[in-house]
Write a protein that holds these residues in place. Structure first.
Motif, mmCIF file in Angstrom:
data_model
loop_
_atom_site.group_PDB
_atom_site.id
_atom_site.type_symbol
_atom_site.label_atom_id
_atom_site.label_comp_id
_atom_site.label_asym_id
_atom_site.label_seq_id
_atom_site.Cartn_x
_atom_site.Cartn_y
_atom_site.Cartn_z
ATOM 1 N N THR A 1 -104.253 76.803 -82.101
ATOM 2 C CA THR A 1 -105.653 76.544 -82.457
ATOM 3 C C THR A 1 -105.882 76.709 -83.953
ATOM 4 O O THR A 1 -106.876 76.213 -84.494
ATOM 5 C CB THR A 1 -106.597 77.493 -81.694
ATOM 6 N N GLN A 2 -104.933 77.393 -84.626
ATOM 7 C CA GLN A 2 -105.011 77.556 -86.076
ATOM 8 C C GLN A 2 -104.230 76.465 -86.808
ATOM 9 O O GLN A 2 -104.078 76.512 -88.031
ATOM 10 C CB GLN A 2 -104.444 78.928 -86.465
ATOM 11 N N GLY A 3 -103.723 75.494 -86.038
ATOM 12 C CA GLY A 3 -103.010 74.375 -86.642
ATOM 13 C C GLY A 3 -101.516 74.545 -86.750
ATOM 14 O O GLY A 3 -100.835 73.693 -87.336
ATOM 15 N N ARG A 4 -100.968 75.610 -86.164
ATOM 16 C CA ARG A 4 -99.534 75.845 -86.226
ATOM 17 C C ARG A 4 -98.819 75.080 -85.113
ATOM 18 O O ARG A 4 -99.366 74.860 -84.030
ATOM 19 C CB ARG A 4 -99.227 77.347 -86.104
ATOM 20 N N ASN A 5 -97.569 74.702 -85.374
ATOM 21 C CA ASN A 5 -96.725 74.038 -84.381
ATOM 22 C C ASN A 5 -95.699 75.077 -83.904
ATOM 23 O O ASN A 5 -94.794 75.449 -84.647
ATOM 24 C CB ASN A 5 -96.027 72.823 -85.000
ATOM 25 N N VAL A 6 -95.874 75.541 -82.675
ATOM 26 C CA VAL A 6 -95.141 76.712 -82.192
ATOM 27 C C VAL A 6 -94.118 76.326 -81.121
ATOM 28 O O VAL A 6 -94.428 75.586 -80.183
ATOM 29 C CB VAL A 6 -96.106 77.768 -81.617
ATOM 30 N N TYR A 7 -92.910 76.856 -81.261
ATOM 31 C CA TYR A 7 -91.849 76.689 -80.270
ATOM 32 C C TYR A 7 -91.616 78.044 -79.619
ATOM 33 O O TYR A 7 -91.357 79.035 -80.300
ATOM 34 C CB TYR A 7 -90.572 76.210 -80.955
ATOM 35 N N GLY B 1 -90.881 69.369 -84.951
ATOM 36 C CA GLY B 1 -91.790 69.659 -86.054
ATOM 37 C C GLY B 1 -92.339 71.067 -86.075
ATOM 38 O O GLY B 1 -93.351 71.330 -86.741
ATOM 39 N N ALA B 2 -91.694 71.992 -85.393
ATOM 40 C CA ALA B 2 -92.191 73.371 -85.335
ATOM 41 C C ALA B 2 -92.183 74.026 -86.707
ATOM 42 O O ALA B 2 -91.303 73.768 -87.532
ATOM 43 C CB ALA B 2 -91.356 74.196 -84.362
ATOM 44 N N ASP B 3 -93.176 74.883 -86.935
ATOM 45 C CA ASP B 3 -93.187 75.722 -88.134
ATOM 46 C C ASP B 3 -93.094 77.203 -87.774
ATOM 47 O O ASP B 3 -92.977 78.058 -88.643
ATOM 48 C CB ASP B 3 -94.436 75.471 -88.982
ATOM 49 N N THR B 4 -93.141 77.484 -86.464
ATOM 50 C CA THR B 4 -93.122 78.862 -85.982
ATOM 51 C C THR B 4 -92.301 78.933 -84.695
ATOM 52 O O THR B 4 -92.385 78.033 -83.850
ATOM 53 C CB THR B 4 -94.555 79.360 -85.673
ATOM 54 N N ILE B 5 -91.526 80.005 -84.542
ATOM 55 C CA ILE B 5 -90.801 80.243 -83.294
ATOM 56 C C ILE B 5 -91.169 81.626 -82.784
ATOM 57 O O ILE B 5 -91.289 82.580 -83.550
ATOM 58 C CB ILE B 5 -89.276 80.102 -83.493
ATOM 59 N N ILE B 6 -91.395 81.705 -81.473
ATOM 60 C CA ILE B 6 -91.690 82.983 -80.821
ATOM 61 C C ILE B 6 -90.655 83.192 -79.719
ATOM 62 O O ILE B 6 -90.365 82.275 -78.954
ATOM 63 C CB ILE B 6 -93.098 82.994 -80.188
ATOM 64 N N THR B 7 -90.113 84.403 -79.638
ATOM 65 C CA THR B 7 -89.230 84.710 -78.517
ATOM 66 C C THR B 7 -89.511 86.110 -78.011
ATOM 67 O O THR B 7 -90.296 86.866 -78.604
ATOM 68 C CB THR B 7 -87.749 84.524 -78.886
ATOM 69 N N VAL B 8 -88.865 86.463 -76.891
ATOM 70 C CA VAL B 8 -89.146 87.710 -76.196
ATOM 71 C C VAL B 8 -87.857 88.489 -75.959
ATOM 72 O O VAL B 8 -86.759 87.933 -75.995
ATOM 73 C CB VAL B 8 -89.835 87.443 -74.841
ATOM 74 N N GLY B 9 -88.008 89.790 -75.697
ATOM 75 C CA GLY B 9 -86.846 90.616 -75.396
ATOM 76 C C GLY B 9 -87.232 92.078 -75.342
ATOM 77 O O GLY B 9 -88.406 92.438 -75.483
ATOM 78 N N ALA B 10 -86.232 92.925 -75.127
ATOM 79 C CA ALA B 10 -86.444 94.367 -75.209
ATOM 80 C C ALA B 10 -86.468 94.786 -76.678
ATOM 81 O O ALA B 10 -86.136 94.001 -77.570
ATOM 82 C CB ALA B 10 -85.336 95.096 -74.454
ATOM 83 N N ARG B 11 -86.846 96.032 -76.925
ATOM 84 C CA ARG B 11 -87.034 96.463 -78.315
ATOM 85 C C ARG B 11 -85.761 96.317 -79.140
ATOM 86 O O ARG B 11 -85.830 95.996 -80.328
ATOM 87 C CB ARG B 11 -87.527 97.910 -78.359
ATOM 88 N N GLN C 1 -95.506 85.650 -70.897
ATOM 89 C CA GLN C 1 -96.907 85.230 -70.826
ATOM 90 C C GLN C 1 -97.638 85.572 -72.122
ATOM 91 O O GLN C 1 -98.439 84.784 -72.635
ATOM 92 C CB GLN C 1 -97.605 85.895 -69.646
ATOM 93 N N PHE C 2 -97.347 86.755 -72.663
ATOM 94 C CA PHE C 2 -97.931 87.136 -73.954
ATOM 95 C C PHE C 2 -97.528 86.130 -75.023
ATOM 96 O O PHE C 2 -98.358 85.707 -75.844
ATOM 97 C CB PHE C 2 -97.466 88.537 -74.340
ATOM 98 N N ALA C 3 -96.252 85.736 -75.025
ATOM 99 C CA ALA C 3 -95.760 84.779 -76.019
ATOM 100 C C ALA C 3 -96.457 83.424 -75.877
ATOM 101 O O ALA C 3 -96.826 82.798 -76.882
ATOM 102 C CB ALA C 3 -94.248 84.611 -75.877
ATOM 103 N N GLU C 4 -96.621 82.965 -74.638
ATOM 104 C CA GLU C 4 -97.296 81.682 -74.412
ATOM 105 C C GLU C 4 -98.754 81.758 -74.860
ATOM 106 O O GLU C 4 -99.275 80.808 -75.485
ATOM 107 C CB GLU C 4 -97.220 81.300 -72.933
ATOM 108 N N ASP C 5 -99.425 82.875 -74.568
ATOM 109 C CA ASP C 5 -100.819 83.043 -74.999
ATOM 110 C C ASP C 5 -100.910 83.102 -76.522
ATOM 111 O O ASP C 5 -101.843 82.525 -77.121
ATOM 112 C CB ASP C 5 -101.406 84.325 -74.395
ATOM 113 N N ARG C 6 -99.972 83.768 -77.135
ATOM 114 C CA ARG C 6 -99.950 83.852 -78.604
ATOM 115 C C ARG C 6 -99.715 82.471 -79.209
ATOM 116 O O ARG C 6 -100.305 82.116 -80.238
ATOM 117 C CB ARG C 6 -98.851 84.822 -79.043
#
Length: 339
Positions: free
Chosen positions: A154-160, A72-82, A143-148
């Protein structure tokens, strides 16, 4: 060791969102092979995918996006180099399926020219409407991604949250499936491959291929990786762990032995994303003999390793070597000054 036919594994029990147009072709490179002592070089064209400019990360994203949507995610966050190819394709896949996307990108490569900072993948990230967090190279991106993610929840988003290179066990299923695809193509072509050569960055592609071969009852040491992210010892440990976790997703009774993981660090040079003369020569050779383009960070260094292996006599006349072309074409524009 050569590939033999194997029954197709069933991945239908894992959530999946199809992002590829079908199996990617395997092509022989006759002009290049003619100059390589009778060694036949073939390429698996994982760069030939329409979505987002194409590339190997779409295989992983089929399962990662599938899992995100199933939850049910509405947002995806990932990490990497620029200049991350994975980040670019995550943004494109998110746009395709209607997810919001945030990219946590670090200045991990010491390049500050305008081409690297603003062109290539980073240009495309913006076109795909991803929100980019620009962090210094020393930052802990995950860690930044997990904190974000906590902040957005907390704003009601479902984040993966998706890890570096999409190389979770779920993401690695994409390359376990690719191993099955290669087996089927090998049978159809009547060609047995003596080696499958890949770049090894986050370890997910090689780990997934090894898991797929083990799950098919085949010899996993068929896959040879060239380290492009870190030293071979570190890469071997990470890749073995990913191969085992992926194999056990497929069958809890499977185990991958450390002898199955072959990684060579001879092409790493001064580090991740830092060009080498051998890489430049390999990119130019493939372009000038076959009209094919490989990226300077991953494919270029791995292809340089393949060429050096042939020239050193590690392969004999008549050997068939399969190189997996992983895409990353936008990276060439970010490294314009190197060519």
């Amino acid at each position: 060791m050569t590939i033999e036919p194997s029954p197709k594994l069933d991945f239908s029990r894992f959530p999946r969102r199809v992002l590829l147009e079908g199996p990617t072709p395997i092509q022989h490179l006759p002009r290049l092979s003619a100059g390589l002592r009778g060694v036949n070089v073939f390429v698996k064209r994982d760069d030939l995918n329409g979505l987002g400019g194409g590339g190997n990360k779409l295989r992983k994203l089929e399962f990662l996006i599938g899992e995100a949507l199933a939850g049910g995610a509405d947002t995806i966050i990932t990490v990497g180099a620029r200049q991350s190819n994975h980040a670019r394709l995550t943004a494109a896949a998110a746009a395709r399926v209607g997810l919001k996307c945030e990219l946590v990108l670090t200045r991990a490569v010491p390049r500050f020219d305008a081409d690297y900072v603003d062109n290539g993948n980073i240009l495309l990230d913006g076109l795909f409407d991803a929100h980019v967090h620009d962090l210094p190279g020393s930052a802990n991106a995950l860690q930044f991604a997990e904190d974000r993610a906590v902040e957005l929840r907390t704003q009601g988003r479902n984040v993966y949250v998706c890890p570096l290179g999409g190389s979770s066990p779920v993401g690695c299923l994409g390359y376990a499936d690719c191993a099955v695809e290669i087996i089927a193509q090998s049978k159809a072509m009547g060609v047995s491959f003596d080696r499958i050569v890949v770049p090894n960055g986050s370890g997910g592609m090689q780990g997934g291929l090894v898991a797929g071969l083990v799950s098919s009852g085949l010899e996993p040491s068929l896959v040879a990786g060239f380290a492009v992210y870190g030293p071979a010892g570190q890469a071997r440990s990470i890749t073995l762990d990913k191969a085992n976790q992926t194999a056990q997703l497929i069958d809890p009774n499977l185990r991958v032995d450390s002898s199955a993981i072959s990684i060579d660090e001879s092409q790493l040079g001064q580090g991740y994303g830092i060009p080498t003369d051998a890489m430049r020569a390999a990119v130019r050779l493939l372009a000038s003999t076959e009209g094919l383009l490989i990226d300077p960070v991953y494919g270029g260094k791995a292809f340089a390793g393949l060429l050096e292996s042939v020239r050193s006599g590690n392969y004999r006349a008549g050997h068939n070597i399969l190189f997996v072309m992983t895409g990353g074409l936008p990276g060439l524009f970010a490294y314009r000054s190197e060519f």
